[in-house]
Design an enzyme around this catalytic site. Sequence first.
Site, short mmCIF file in Angstrom:
data_model
loop_
_atom_site.label_atom_id
_atom_site.label_comp_id
_atom_site.label_asym_id
_atom_site.label_seq_id
_atom_site.Cartn_x
_atom_site.Cartn_y
_atom_site.Cartn_z
CB VAL A 12 -0.98 -0.02 1.20
CG1 VAL A 12 -1.80 1.25 1.26
CG2 VAL A 12 -1.90 -1.24 1.10
CB THR A 104 -6.93 -6.37 9.07
OG1 THR A 104 -7.28 -7.68 8.69
CG2 THR A 104 -6.60 -6.38 10.55
CG ASP A 105 -10.65 -9.42 6.92
OD1 ASP A 105 -9.71 -9.00 6.22
OD2 ASP A 105 -10.78 -10.61 7.26
CE1 TYR A 128 -1.55 -7.73 10.64
CE2 TYR A 128 -3.66 -8.81 10.16
CZ TYR A 128 -2.72 -7.83 9.88
OH TYR A 128 -2.95 -6.95 8.85
#
Length: 300
Positions: A12, A104-105, A128
């Site tokens: 990204v 994040t999902d 995480y």
Amino acid sequence: MKILLLGKNGQVGWELQRSLAPLGELIALDRHSQDFCGDLTNLRGLAQTVQILRPDLIVNAAAYTAVDKAESEPELARVVNASAPGLLALEAQKLGAWLVHYSTDYVFDGSGTGPWAETDVPAPLNVYGHTKLEGEQRIVENCSNQLIFRTSWVYSTRGGNFAKTMLRLAQERERLTVIDDQVGAPTGAELLADVTTHAVRQVMSPVRQRPQDAGIYHLAASGQTTWHGYANHVIRQAERGVNAIEIAAKNVVPVPTSAFPTLARRPLNSRLNTDRLQATFGLTMPPWELGVNRMLAETL
Ligand code: NDP
């Protein structure tokens, strides 16, 4: 406008170097940068970087993203994914700067079959996910001008990615097995970077400042697939067109997550509801196939 970008060489971060460049003076750092500290484990150095540069906008694309390794390095993952973003939030607040961050999902437990909304209650399954959730919380607590984009299944043209791995294996093997019970939307780093720039333009516009638009947004391509569907799509695309490649794998076999045991548990349902993002910023999320096909056209 002065912009500080951290993690400039990640998937990204690399695309943000392109999309943010027209907005102003861009200072892009990675953990090895010499002139200013861009190492998220060096909290003191990081604070000094912000205090000296006094940016109007901080974009943090750096993260500890090794999901399985995080299980054995929870403290390091926590410093990078929670402590450093928390510190950036405090420093941004002191300056009245905006802070953009990615999550994040994996903050969700992957239950159910509907797309997750920003209002759903997070319950991470792995280290995480826990550290990313803590990072979000610290930012929201410490900084009023913040945008946090939760995304999923990120790929980019640069470096390795799932699609390239599948294509290599599909040329080498006659039979491939790919997970078919995790559902999500492959999302290009390009899309993340472009949407970030649109959103920043809106919230920071001198004529139309929108502090009320701060907060958490789900940002993913539209549609959904499984890793098996993604692999099949990539392979079928690669077989067509002028640069078609020879595929050995006639058989791409769907298997459950349990066929590939990993140190960290993964959520089965990674669907993200992007309605808030689209409504707030007047954007339309393109279908996931569009970005993947572009990436393939650039790669093949
Ligand atoms: P990448 O792993 O491609 O990039 C992360 C970058 O962070 C790397 O350049 C890495 O540098 C850097 N980094 C790691 N540790 C440090 C440190 N201590 N100091 C400075 N830089 C560091 O990740 P993505 O670009 O894919 O991810 C961007 C964001 O999106 C992250 O917040 C991630 O959590 C989130 N996200 C990613 C998903 C994915 O599928 N990849 C899915 C959902 C969310 P180096 O290369 O030197 O290690």
